[in-house]
Design an enzyme around this catalytic site. Structure first.
Site, PDB file in Angstrom:
ATOM      1  N   GLU A 101       0.795  -1.221   0.000  1.00 19.89           N
ATOM      2  CA  GLU A 101       0.000   0.000   0.000  1.00 19.89           C
ATOM      3  C   GLU A 101       0.836   1.284   0.000  1.00 19.89           C
ATOM      4  O   GLU A 101       0.473   2.274  -0.634  1.00 19.89           O
ATOM      5  CB  GLU A 101      -0.940   0.017   1.223  1.00 19.89           C
ATOM      6  CG  GLU A 101      -2.033  -1.037   1.205  1.00 19.89           C
ATOM      7  CD  GLU A 101      -3.090  -0.786   0.141  1.00 19.89           C
ATOM      8  OE1 GLU A 101      -3.166   0.348  -0.381  1.00 19.89           O
ATOM      9  OE2 GLU A 101      -3.832  -1.737  -0.186  1.00 19.89           O
ATOM     10  N   SER A 158     -52.213 -19.295  41.798  1.00 23.54           N
ATOM     11  CA  SER A 158     -51.896 -19.560  43.205  1.00 23.54           C
ATOM     12  C   SER A 158     -50.451 -19.260  43.578  1.00 23.54           C
ATOM     13  O   SER A 158     -50.100 -19.316  44.762  1.00 23.54           O
ATOM     14  CB  SER A 158     -52.215 -21.021  43.538  1.00 23.54           C
ATOM     15  OG  SER A 158     -53.613 -21.238  43.472  1.00 23.54           O
TER      16      SER A 158
END
Length: 681
Positions: free
Chosen positions: A94, A364
């Protein structure tokens, strides 16, 4: 040779002088412009280089359970934590003179211009690593003069304020490698299933070639093209002096093993992760972008083993063809840490979280709150009320309510509170509520952390007001913790991308219930598994009693549309809800057993290998043996005795006499005729 005429010489010198003069001023202008750029860069200061990063979620053992990426995976790793091959390959292909220039490679720019003019097309680029980094951080990729000028300014600012290593590190952490992978760490994980520090020369060269054309040079798209590009990278490394030609040839021949054929990772505990993200928003005040792309490290309370057990039991027990849904929450009652959470049977089909979002009738399972309040008001486990079909009036006699027991079974006589809870007698519960007042039950439930709206009506005793699973489990956790409340905890610690601790949980608790009354209630809740409390019907935990191997306290609950089971050992509490999303009735008997079956197998497997702990009595209670049928002190004549705990001073003082005559008769029947006729002998 003819001499140059004076007039011509003077004219030529005039032009030379003008050229030198203009050149001098252009040079001054150029230096001034360059100085202005540098001064601008210094005045503007270092540009921010924070980039979106993936947030990672961890379980309580430090293992990763998920991440937020939205199709993009981003991680930040230090330059020293990258393979040297990656750094060398990137620089070689690069920007070979990266460490020599100041952001712009003028020779390379000139060469690129000439090459492009000769080809009458753009065949060569000249952007340096710094320029590319500036573009990736701050700019779009549109090809305009305005963008080019901005890119140059950002490049100068980067070079003026950051070291070369910092720029290179930033570049390698932000460059795009295709398939949603931004940065070398994400690329290494995506393509090779390893960290950037572990990349070989061959792997590094392959990855370094991708950014030039992330789709075009992806080995997953066209491996042959990618290999050609890899060879170019390796050749560049040879020319740059990083490796020998022999090393390059060997690296090219090395077989690359990709992880592209692996199945897509299934998220671990996705419902749990959703709650964690919600808490990041509400508890820590973080915005959506920070949560999703802030590079956070979120350490949670999830126990992966318990989570797996929960999911496996739900999948195993519920008919796969059934539309019934399920939710499960498991907590450590001592710390409040949520260890497992399931919000539905299939997250992909329905992300609606039934564990924390849905409100369903608890049935319950609400009764322990009622009986705790009753004990505070003077009731004891031996308190007796008649179990018989009863119609209650309220609202000043304008309204009436007739509760029914399961299958319309009634004792048609007095039963104790201990037995009423164990067999889940509804008439006894509503009578108790009438004594203590519905407002008292609402107050108790709110103190326990129930956040839903509760209607202060007689049926509240039977759990007719919808509540959330997480709230119910947290409330039971408070009972298990002797009345000391700890809020449900999902997050232990949050660390930002720079390693700063944003949040760390500090354990907090407060005593919201009386310790002694909470223990008495807990011990009452062990009765659902104890056949000694069988009466006109069996205890509600009879169907799973044979599967338990340690002391548990709990309560089940069933309505027409909902089935619950919540219970705990001293070190773990879990609650399970099952039912249909749209409230269809559960008509099949097997459907009503799902919650209990899931709960007992989850608890037994989760606690396997853990010490069997019993519930330790508090200082303000006393345990005595009673006859469970009448609640009186047991004698040798009583065929069944059960140790029961009371607040000191409320324990029974009367002895059971129900069995004395029977024992005397049995004793008489056992005597010989001689003993009967000559008792003195």
């Amino acid at each position: 040779m003819d001499p140059i005429p004076g007039s011509r010489f003077r004219g030529t010198w005039k032009y030379v002088r003008a050229a030198v003069f203009i050149g001098f001023f252009l040079a001054i202008f150029a230096f001034a412009a360059l100085g202005s750029f540098v001064l601008f860069a210094k005045i503007e200061g270092a540009p921010p280089v924070a980039v979106p990063q993936t947030t990672i979620f961890y379980a309580d053992d430090g293992s990763k359970i998920g991440e937020s990426d939205h199709g993009q995976k981003r991680y930040w790793v230090r330059l020293k934590d990258m393979s040297p091959h990656v750094i060398e390959a990137t620089i070689a292909v690069e920007d070979r003179k990266f460490y020599e220039h100041h952001g712009f490679d003028l020779k390379r720019i000139a060469a690129a211009i000439i090459a492009n003019i000769q080809a009458m097309a753009k065949v060569e680029g000249a952007s340096t690593i710094t320029q590319q980094y500036a573009r990736n951080l701050f700019l779009t990729h549109e090809k305009t003069w305005s963008r080019k000028i901005q890119e140059a300014l950002y490049t100068i600012r980067l070079e003026a304020n950051y070291s070369k290593d910092q720029i290179l590190e930033g570049y390698l952490n932000t460059i795009y490698y295709g398939h949603g992978a931004y940065g070398i760490e994400a690329a290494a994980r995506y393509y090779f299933g390893k960290h950037a520090s572990e990349l070989t020369l061959s792997e590094a060269a392959m990855l370094a070639g991708i950014p030039k054309g992330p789709y075009y040079y992806s080995p997953f798209v066209n491996e042959q093209r990618a290999k050609v590009r890899q060879k170019i990278v390796l050749t560049s490394m040879v020319e740059a002096g990083y490796i020998s030609r022999k090393e390059a040839e060997q690296a090219y021949l090395d077989k690359l093993v990709y992880v592209r054929h692996r199945q897509q990772e299934q998220p671990i505990a996705p419902y749990f992760q959703d709650v964690v993200k919600q808490q990041l928003r509400t508890k820590l005040g973080l915005d959506e972008r920070t949560i999703e792309l802030g590079g956070l490290r979120v350490y949670t309370t999830l126990d992966r083993r318990l989570q797996r057990i929960a999911e496996e039991q739900i999948d195993r027990i519920i008919d796969p063809h059934s539309a019934i849904q399920a939710a499960l929450v498991a907590m450590d009652p001592r710390t409040g840490e949520v260890k497992a959470l399931v919000g539905g049977r299939n997250y992909e089909e329905s992300p609606f979280n039934r564990a924390v979002q849905a409100e369903r009738q608890p049935g319950s399972t609400f009764k322990p709150f009622l009986y705790y309040a009753a004990i505070e008001q003077g009731f004891t486990p031996s308190t007796q009320l008649r179990s018989e079909l009863t119609t209650f009036t309220f609202n000043g006699g304008r309204s009436s309510y007739t509760p029914h027991n399961y299958n319309d079974y009634y004792a048609n006589g007095p039963i104790t509170l201990a037995q009423a809870l164990a067999v889940s007698d509804n008439v006894f519960a509503v009578k108790t509520l009438q004594f203590i007042g519905a407002d008292k039950l609402v107050e108790t439930a709110k103190a326990l952390g129930i956040t839903s709206k509760l209607r202060a009506v007689p049926s509240l005793a039977l759990g007719t007001s919808p509540v959330k699973v997480i709230d119910m489990v947290a409330a039971y956790s408070t009972l298990a913790n002797y009345g000391k409340q700890t809020e449900p905890v999902f997050i232990k610690k949050v660390v930002d991308a720079n390693g700063n601790v944003l949040y760390e949980h500090k354990p907090e608790s407060r005593q919201v219930l009386d310790r002694d009354a909470a223990f008495v209630t807990t011990h009452l809740m062990t009765g659902m598994f104890d056949p000694k409390l069988n009466g006109y019907t069996t205890v509600t935990g009879q169907s799973i009693a044979d599967e338990i191997t340690r002391p548990y306290a709990g309560k089940s609950g069933t309505t027409k549309t909902d089935s619950w089971m919540i219970g705990f050992a001293p070190q773990l509490v879990a609650g399970v809800w099952t039912g249909y999303d749209r409230g269809e009735t559960m008509d099949r008997p097997a459907e009503r057993q799902y919650a209990k079956q899931i709960w007992v197998h989850f608890m037994e497997q989760s606690l396997s290998g853990e010490p069997k702990q019993s519930f330790k009595p508090t200082k303000g209670v006393i345990g005595v043996y009673i006859d469970p049928q009448n609640g009186k002190l047991a004698t040798d004549a009583c065929p069944v005795k059960r140790k029961t705990y009371y607040l000191i001073g409320t324990e029974p003082t009367d002895y059971c006499t129900d069995h004395l005559e029977k024992k005397k008769k049995k004793k008489e029947d056992g005597k010989s005729w001689f003993e009967k006729w000559f008792p003195w002998f």
